[in-house]
Enzyme design. Structure first.
Site, PDB file in Angstrom:
ATOM      1  CB  SER A  87     -22.592 -25.783 -32.969  1.00 42.07           C
ATOM      2  OG  SER A  87     -21.522 -25.079 -32.421  1.00 42.07           O
ATOM      3  CE  LYS A 139     -26.114 -26.140 -28.426  1.00 41.69           C
ATOM      4  NZ  LYS A 139     -25.579 -25.714 -29.746  1.00 41.69           N
ATOM      5  CB  SER A 174     -21.576 -25.174 -29.111  1.00 44.48           C
ATOM      6  OG  SER A 174     -22.745 -25.034 -29.908  1.00 44.48           O
TER       7      SER A 174
HETATM    8  N1  GLN Z   1     -17.184 -23.387 -33.176  1.00 41.60           N
HETATM    9  C1  GLN Z   1     -17.844 -22.212 -33.675  1.00 41.60           C
HETATM   10  C2  GLN Z   1     -17.722 -21.097 -32.683  1.00 41.60           C
HETATM   11  O1  GLN Z   1     -17.094 -21.274 -31.706  1.00 41.60           O
HETATM   12  C3  GLN Z   1     -19.264 -22.502 -34.017  1.00 41.60           C
HETATM   13  C4  GLN Z   1     -20.126 -22.655 -32.827  1.00 41.60           C
HETATM   14  C5  GLN Z   1     -21.561 -22.871 -33.212  1.00 41.60           C
HETATM   15  O2  GLN Z   1     -21.866 -23.269 -34.332  1.00 41.60           O
HETATM   16  N2  GLN Z   1     -22.434 -22.562 -32.289  1.00 41.60           N
HETATM   17  O3  GLN Z   1     -18.240 -20.048 -32.854  1.00 41.60           O
END
Ligand code: GLN
Length: 492
Positions: free
Chosen positions: A180, A76, A156
């Site tokens: 995410s 990532k 994400s």
């Molecule tokens: N969807 C969540 C956010 O937008 C979690 C994102 C994540 O876990 N990095 O914050």
């Protein structure tokens, strides 16, 4: 080649049935063929990957190997990689080449892994759809049979999940601040675990919300995730929140079975508006565990309903502080200005996308004098109550099983006009981050539209072994072998 799981590829490499170069070259070919459509990688490091594969073959020829020698992975693009551009999905880091390697990726290299490239993500890991990346949206390799809408892979870690599901990597690193790892794994029909907060070092991972961020793997099977986590995890003196406890044999735990375990079903996760197919999958999953000898118990996590509201105070607050470092002075993008203030303003206005700006504004607001007590302090208190719910439940049960997400993958562009709708994706995943406990998503079914759905297993702090045992039991019972339609012929 592509029908081998990570565990199988590892065995085939050690017995010299395949070479690391062949394996890496096959994955690089898949990337070349599919990445123009899926955009799962921001950067592909083909030459480097082949050099690493040759080194792996040389080691294997000497009869030496680490746990991951010759295994091609996607990283990532939130993990700093020495000498390889690391963007965090943001324009503000479009020119950032880290002079150091994150601890997690260094651990994988130590164990012999091959890095194919850097996986796309929502900007600074803020999002649930991978639509906020400055490097373009990622497409889910799954689509509705006959339908032509492009679906989101979740976020994400959408690039990581899409790459693994499309057979463009054998496994991937990911991070999970509010869901995410688990949400994109669920949307893409692959497995992913967010370990206990502190299990993996955060050193060299671009920070979003430091008290919530946790690295973990996404891979095709539960066992593959266990192997990867075994390499990624471990104490790191460079991260004061990394836990100084041993790393158990996670892969061995996958074979434990669930006989005698008490599995909790949190009643607050039964929410209005959850599609009946998700409810049915949940019941089916509990039935499988019962027939394997587990006892299913109702539990209550009464503060679940405050999970999202408190997350969207705590996470932006920490993000606004972490993102203050991107000022155009020391590294990253720099826009010109007549004086220092103008330079800051121009750099941050150009460098950050809309969602990141929204979070910075929410974060600075809830931390500002006069509102701090009403929002931030209050959210911290509710966070303690969420943790207490889990602590109490784990007096009575060994693990919890819930759906991973309230829906299957949705179309690109959907929910973009309403941030609250987007935030609701994380309703089942966020509480585990607030409490710091481990959670895993396992592919459990296809819905009526032919899209994957995942079940989530949540465990006690630092008891990933039970999470793996329960997840592997669900995986065996589900027998999820479907491939995304675009990769249906990829077995050979
Ligand atoms: N969807 C969540 C956010 O937008 C979690 C994102 C994540 O876990 N990095 O914050």
């Amino acid at each position: 080649m592509f029908d081998l799981t990570l565990a199988q590829a590892r065995a085939a490499l050690r017995s010299k049935q395949i070479s690391a170069r062949e394996l890496t070259a096959a994955y690089l070919d898949a990337i070349e063929a599919l990445n123009p459509t899926l955009n799962a990688y921001i950067t592909v490091t083909a030459d480097r990957a082949l050099t690493q594969a040759d080194a792996a073959d040389a080691a294997l020829a000497r009869g030496e190997h680490g746990p991951l020698t010759g295994i091609p992975l996607a990283i990532k693009d939130l993990f700093c990689t020495e000498g390889v551009r690391t963007t965090a999905g943001s324009n503000i880091l479009s020119n950032f080449i880290p002079p150091y390697e994150s601890t997690v990726s260094a651990n994988l290299l130590r164990d012999g892994a091959v890095f194919l490239g850097k996986a796309n993500l929502d900007e600074f890991a803020m999002g649930s759809s991978n639509m906020t990346s400055a490097y373009g949206a990622v497409t889910n390799p799954w689509s509705q049979p006959g339908g032509n809408a492009r679906l989101v892979p979740g976020g994400s870690s959408g690039g990581s999940a899409s790459a693994v599901a499309a057979r463009m990597a054998l496994g991937a690193t990911a991070t999970d601040t509010g869901g995410s790892i688990r949400q994109p794994a669920s949307f893409c029909g692959v497995a992913g675990i967010k370990p206990t907060y502190g299990r993996c070092s955060r050193w060299g991972v671009v920070a979003f919300a430091s008290s919530l961020d946790q690295a973990g793997p996404i891979a095709r099977t539960v066992e593959d995730c266990a192997i990867l986590l075994g390499s990624m995890a471990g104490h790191d003196p460079k991260d004061s929140t990394s836990a100084d406890i041993g790393v158990p044999d996670f892969a061995a735990a996958c074979a434990r079975g669930v006989r005698g375990l008490r599995i909790g079903v949190p009643r607050e996760y039964r929410m209005d508006g959850t599609p009946p197919e998700i409810e049915a999958m949940w019941q089916r999953g509990l039935g499988w565990l019962r027939s394997e000898g587990a006892e299913i118990v109702d539990v209550s996590l009464p503060h679940t309903k405050y999970g999202l509201a408190t997350y969207y105070i705590v996470a932006p607050a920490e993000a606004s502080s972490n993102l203050a470092r991107y000022d155009g002075v020391r590294f990253g993008l720099r826009e010109n200005g007549a004086d220092l203030t103008e330079l800051y303003e121009a750099t941050r206005a150009t460098g950050f996308g809309a969602e990141v700006k929204r979070r910075i504004m929410i974060g600075t607001y809830v931390l500002s004098a006069g509102y701090y007590d009403a929002y931030y302090l209050k959210a911290q208190k509710v966070r303690a109550l969420i943790l207490r719910d889990f602590t109490r439940a784990f007096h009575d049960v060994d693990a919890l099983v819930t759906p991973s997400t309230p829906s299957a993958a949705f179309a690109q562009g959907e929910k973009m006009d309403d941030p609250i709708k987007m935030y609701l994706n994380d309703v089942f995943t966020v509480p585990a981050n607030m409490a710091g406990v481990p959670g895993m998503s396992v592919p459990a079914a296809l819905d009526n539209a032919g899209l994957p759905l995942g079940l989530q297993v949540i465990g006690r702090p630092f008891d990933e072994e039970t999470v793996f045992a329960v997840s592997a039991a669900l995986e065996r019972a589900a027998g999820f072998t479907a491939l995304p339609p675009m990769r249906a012929g990829a077995a050979a």
